[in-house]
Design a protein around this motif. Sequence first.
Motif, PDB file in Angstrom:
ATOM      1  N   LYS A   1       0.835  -1.207   0.000  1.00 46.86           N
ATOM      2  CA  LYS A   1       0.000   0.000   0.000  1.00 46.86           C
ATOM      3  C   LYS A   1       0.867   1.253   0.000  1.00 46.86           C
ATOM      4  CE  LYS A   1      -4.318  -1.414   2.223  1.00 46.86           C
ATOM      5  NZ  LYS A   1      -5.155  -1.276   3.425  1.00 46.86           N
ATOM      6  N   SER A   2       1.940   1.210   0.769  1.00 42.94           N
ATOM      7  CA  SER A   2       2.857   2.347   0.830  1.00 42.94           C
ATOM      8  C   SER A   2       3.503   2.593  -0.531  1.00 42.94           C
ATOM      9  CB  SER A   2       3.924   2.090   1.901  1.00 42.94           C
ATOM     10  OG  SER A   2       4.832   3.153   1.937  1.00 42.94           O
ATOM     11  N   LYS A   3       3.914   1.533  -1.220  1.00 44.65           N
ATOM     12  CA  LYS A   3       4.496   1.674  -2.563  1.00 44.65           C
ATOM     13  C   LYS A   3       3.486   2.297  -3.524  1.00 44.65           C
ATOM     14  CE  LYS A   3       7.788  -2.173  -2.718  1.00 44.65           C
ATOM     15  NZ  LYS A   3       8.068  -3.461  -3.364  1.00 44.65           N
ATOM     16  N   ILE A   4       2.243   1.838  -3.420  1.00 45.62           N
ATOM     17  CA  ILE A   4       1.185   2.376  -4.285  1.00 45.62           C
ATOM     18  C   ILE A   4       0.982   3.858  -4.011  1.00 45.62           C
ATOM     19  CG2 ILE A   4      -1.310   2.308  -4.748  1.00 45.62           C
ATOM     20  CD1 ILE A   4      -1.091  -0.795  -4.311  1.00 45.62           C
ATOM     21  N   GLU A   5       0.878   4.211  -2.742  1.00 47.03           N
ATOM     22  CA  GLU A   5       0.675   5.620  -2.368  1.00 47.03           C
ATOM     23  C   GLU A   5       1.831   6.490  -2.848  1.00 47.03           C
ATOM     24  OE1 GLU A   5       0.065   5.694   1.868  1.00 47.03           O
ATOM     25  OE2 GLU A   5      -1.839   4.597   1.709  1.00 47.03           O
ATOM     26  N   LYS A   6       3.056   6.002  -2.689  1.00 43.15           N
ATOM     27  CA  LYS A   6       4.223   6.769  -3.134  1.00 43.15           C
ATOM     28  C   LYS A   6       4.213   6.952  -4.650  1.00 43.15           C
ATOM     29  CE  LYS A   6       7.189   5.721   0.766  1.00 43.15           C
ATOM     30  NZ  LYS A   6       8.229   4.870   1.307  1.00 43.15           N
ATOM     31  N   LYS A   7       3.867   5.901  -5.370  1.00 47.56           N
ATOM     32  CA  LYS A   7       3.818   5.998  -6.837  1.00 47.56           C
ATOM     33  C   LYS A   7       2.724   6.976  -7.257  1.00 47.56           C
ATOM     34  CE  LYS A   7       5.980   4.301  -9.527  1.00 47.56           C
ATOM     35  NZ  LYS A   7       7.160   4.854 -10.275  1.00 47.56           N
ATOM     36  N   GLU A   8       1.566   6.923  -6.600  1.00 45.62           N
ATOM     37  CA  GLU A   8       0.482   7.860  -6.918  1.00 45.62           C
ATOM     38  C   GLU A   8       0.898   9.300  -6.629  1.00 45.62           C
ATOM     39  OE1 GLU A   8      -3.573   5.224  -6.308  1.00 45.62           O
ATOM     40  OE2 GLU A   8      -2.644   6.089  -4.520  1.00 45.62           O
ATOM     41  N   GLU A   9       1.554   9.503  -5.487  1.00 40.30           N
ATOM     42  CA  GLU A   9       2.020  10.851  -5.134  1.00 40.30           C
ATOM     43  C   GLU A   9       3.058  11.347  -6.135  1.00 40.30           C
ATOM     44  OE1 GLU A   9       3.373  10.669  -1.051  1.00 40.30           O
ATOM     45  OE2 GLU A   9       1.359  10.125  -0.347  1.00 40.30           O
TER      46      GLU A   9
ATOM     47  N   SER B   1       0.615  20.245 -22.742  1.00 44.21           N
ATOM     48  CA  SER B   1       0.740  19.352 -23.903  1.00 44.21           C
ATOM     49  C   SER B   1       1.515  18.076 -23.576  1.00 44.21           C
ATOM     50  CB  SER B   1       1.427  20.083 -25.058  1.00 44.21           C
ATOM     51  OG  SER B   1       2.729  20.469 -24.644  1.00 44.21           O
ATOM     52  N   GLN B   2       2.139  18.017 -22.405  1.00 44.69           N
ATOM     53  CA  GLN B   2       2.923  16.852 -22.023  1.00 44.69           C
ATOM     54  C   GLN B   2       2.062  15.834 -21.285  1.00 44.69           C
ATOM     55  OE1 GLN B   2       5.971  19.060 -19.825  1.00 44.69           O
ATOM     56  NE2 GLN B   2       7.476  18.171 -21.226  1.00 44.69           N
ATOM     57  N   ARG B   3       2.513  14.600 -21.350  1.00 47.61           N
ATOM     58  CA  ARG B   3       1.803  13.514 -20.677  1.00 47.61           C
ATOM     59  C   ARG B   3       2.734  12.817 -19.688  1.00 47.61           C
ATOM     60  NH1 ARG B   3      -3.059  11.979 -23.379  1.00 47.61           N
ATOM     61  NH2 ARG B   3      -3.221  13.016 -25.373  1.00 47.61           N
ATOM     62  N   ILE B   4       2.134  12.186 -18.716  1.00 45.93           N
ATOM     63  CA  ILE B   4       2.902  11.380 -17.769  1.00 45.93           C
ATOM     64  C   ILE B   4       3.521  10.219 -18.552  1.00 45.93           C
ATOM     65  CG2 ILE B   4       2.693   9.845 -15.768  1.00 45.93           C
ATOM     66  CD1 ILE B   4       0.374  11.681 -14.864  1.00 45.93           C
ATOM     67  N   PRO B   5       4.779   9.924 -18.289  1.00 48.68           N
ATOM     68  CA  PRO B   5       5.409   8.802 -19.007  1.00 48.68           C
ATOM     69  C   PRO B   5       4.628   7.502 -18.817  1.00 48.68           C
ATOM     70  CG  PRO B   5       7.051  10.064 -17.792  1.00 48.68           C
ATOM     71  CD  PRO B   5       5.707  10.591 -17.386  1.00 48.68           C
ATOM     72  N   VAL B   6       4.497   6.783 -19.896  1.00 50.64           N
ATOM     73  CA  VAL B   6       3.764   5.519 -19.879  1.00 50.64           C
ATOM     74  C   VAL B   6       4.380   4.561 -18.864  1.00 50.64           C
ATOM     75  CG1 VAL B   6       3.136   3.498 -21.268  1.00 50.64           C
ATOM     76  CG2 VAL B   6       2.966   5.789 -22.245  1.00 50.64           C
ATOM     77  N   SER B   7       5.691   4.606 -18.729  1.00 55.11           N
ATOM     78  CA  SER B   7       6.363   3.690 -17.794  1.00 55.11           C
ATOM     79  C   SER B   7       5.895   3.928 -16.357  1.00 55.11           C
ATOM     80  CB  SER B   7       7.876   3.846 -17.892  1.00 55.11           C
ATOM     81  OG  SER B   7       8.255   5.167 -17.556  1.00 55.11           O
ATOM     82  N   GLU B   8       5.683   5.188 -15.991  1.00 48.57           N
ATOM     83  CA  GLU B   8       5.207   5.495 -14.634  1.00 48.57           C
ATOM     84  C   GLU B   8       3.794   4.967 -14.424  1.00 48.57           C
ATOM     85  OE1 GLU B   8       6.994   6.614 -12.181  1.00 48.57           O
ATOM     86  OE2 GLU B   8       8.755   7.001 -13.420  1.00 48.57           O
ATOM     87  N   ARG B   9       2.943   5.203 -15.408  1.00 49.61           N
ATOM     88  CA  ARG B   9       1.558   4.711 -15.329  1.00 49.61           C
ATOM     89  C   ARG B   9       1.554   3.183 -15.246  1.00 49.61           C
ATOM     90  NH1 ARG B   9      -1.156   4.792 -20.628  1.00 49.61           N
ATOM     91  NH2 ARG B   9      -0.409   2.685 -20.602  1.00 49.61           N
ATOM     92  N   ASN B  10       2.378   2.542 -16.062  1.00 53.63           N
ATOM     93  CA  ASN B  10       2.423   1.075 -16.064  1.00 53.63           C
ATOM     94  C   ASN B  10       2.942   0.522 -14.742  1.00 53.63           C
ATOM     95  OD1 ASN B  10       1.332   0.986 -18.607  1.00 53.63           O
ATOM     96  ND2 ASN B  10       3.286   0.671 -19.640  1.00 53.63           N
ATOM     97  N   GLU B  11       3.912   1.212 -14.135  1.00 53.24           N
ATOM     98  CA  GLU B  11       4.410   0.768 -12.829  1.00 53.24           C
ATOM     99  C   GLU B  11       3.303   0.834 -11.781  1.00 53.24           C
ATOM    100  OE1 GLU B  11       8.052   2.642 -11.535  1.00 53.24           O
ATOM    101  OE2 GLU B  11       8.933   2.408 -13.538  1.00 53.24           O
ATOM    102  N   LEU B  12       2.501   1.885 -11.828  1.00 48.34           N
ATOM    103  CA  LEU B  12       1.381   1.989 -10.887  1.00 48.34           C
ATOM    104  C   LEU B  12       0.382   0.862 -11.128  1.00 48.34           C
ATOM    105  CD1 LEU B  12      -0.255   3.318  -8.669  1.00 48.34           C
ATOM    106  CD2 LEU B  12      -1.155   4.925 -10.376  1.00 48.34           C
ATOM    107  N   ILE B  13       0.067   0.618 -12.379  1.00 51.22           N
ATOM    108  CA  ILE B  13      -0.869  -0.468 -12.695  1.00 51.22           C
ATOM    109  C   ILE B  13      -0.324  -1.803 -12.202  1.00 51.22           C
ATOM    110  CG2 ILE B  13      -1.886  -1.805 -14.590  1.00 51.22           C
ATOM    111  CD1 ILE B  13      -2.187   0.912 -16.087  1.00 51.22           C
ATOM    112  N   GLU B  14       0.968  -2.042 -12.389  1.00 55.01           N
ATOM    113  CA  GLU B  14       1.580  -3.296 -11.923  1.00 55.01           C
ATOM    114  C   GLU B  14       1.471  -3.425 -10.404  1.00 55.01           C
ATOM    115  OE1 GLU B  14       5.560  -3.822 -13.445  1.00 55.01           O
ATOM    116  OE2 GLU B  14       4.889  -3.395 -15.490  1.00 55.01           O
ATOM    117  N   LEU B  15       1.709  -2.341  -9.685  1.00 54.71           N
ATOM    118  CA  LEU B  15       1.585  -2.371  -8.219  1.00 54.71           C
ATOM    119  C   LEU B  15       0.141  -2.652  -7.803  1.00 54.71           C
ATOM    120  CD1 LEU B  15       3.859   0.655  -7.252  1.00 54.71           C
ATOM    121  CD2 LEU B  15       4.293  -1.765  -6.722  1.00 54.71           C
ATOM    122  N   LEU B  16      -0.803  -1.998  -8.474  1.00 53.41           N
ATOM    123  CA  LEU B  16      -2.217  -2.217  -8.153  1.00 53.41           C
ATOM    124  C   LEU B  16      -2.628  -3.658  -8.439  1.00 53.41           C
ATOM    125  CD1 LEU B  16      -3.550   1.138  -9.631  1.00 53.41           C
ATOM    126  CD2 LEU B  16      -3.533   0.522  -7.200  1.00 53.41           C
ATOM    127  N   LEU B  17      -2.177  -4.195  -9.565  1.00 53.35           N
ATOM    128  CA  LEU B  17      -2.485  -5.592  -9.895  1.00 53.35           C
ATOM    129  C   LEU B  17      -1.834  -6.564  -8.914  1.00 53.35           C
ATOM    130  CD1 LEU B  17      -2.316  -5.671 -13.790  1.00 53.35           C
ATOM    131  CD2 LEU B  17      -4.300  -6.157 -12.344  1.00 53.35           C
TER     132      LEU B  17
END
Length: 177
Positions: A27-35, A47-63
């Motif tokens: 849970k702490s890892k998830i919260e830190k990644k979200e923050e 015009s910029q987007r969050i890097p896909v790698s960051e989003r994917n890391e969060l999804i992996e932690l949630l899964l």
Amino acid sequence: MKAIVIALILILLASCSSDDKNIDALKSKIEKKEEFIKSLSNDLAPSQRIPVSERNELIELLLEFYHEFPQDEFAPVTLDKIHMIYSSTREYQKSADYGDTLLDNYPNYANRALILESMAVTYDLFIQPRDTIKVRKYNEILLEENPDFSREKIEGIRFKLNNLSLSMEEMILKVNE
């Protein structure tokens, strides 16, 4: 014999304590990644987007949390977050898949109505070809499970159900008649 029973109880208690620590650590890892993602998004130009790698890391932690601790009260929240992440990144089929998993596995989830609405809209507007069978399914469940919705909301859902054969443009024209 007593020594074996005591040893088994101690092992059981130690493993339960270990699970609690693992849950808290994840849970702490998830919260830190979200923050981190939130702070990163605050620093990005429009015009910029969050890097896909960051989003994917969060999804992996949630899964990981969902798969490791499916009985924990946070497990359905992880699926909700994944559903919303995929929806916000226009990966609608993945969003719908996780929404279905959430609805099927956690029928008493606190935000169930919101997920049902999201699923109805996803199948109505975003997944092509439009799936009116699923739009009907989610809207009917929504009505059945939420009799306390406002009269206007219920009428809007019923209007949608009675006019599923119409495109969005045709429906808008019909409303404005």
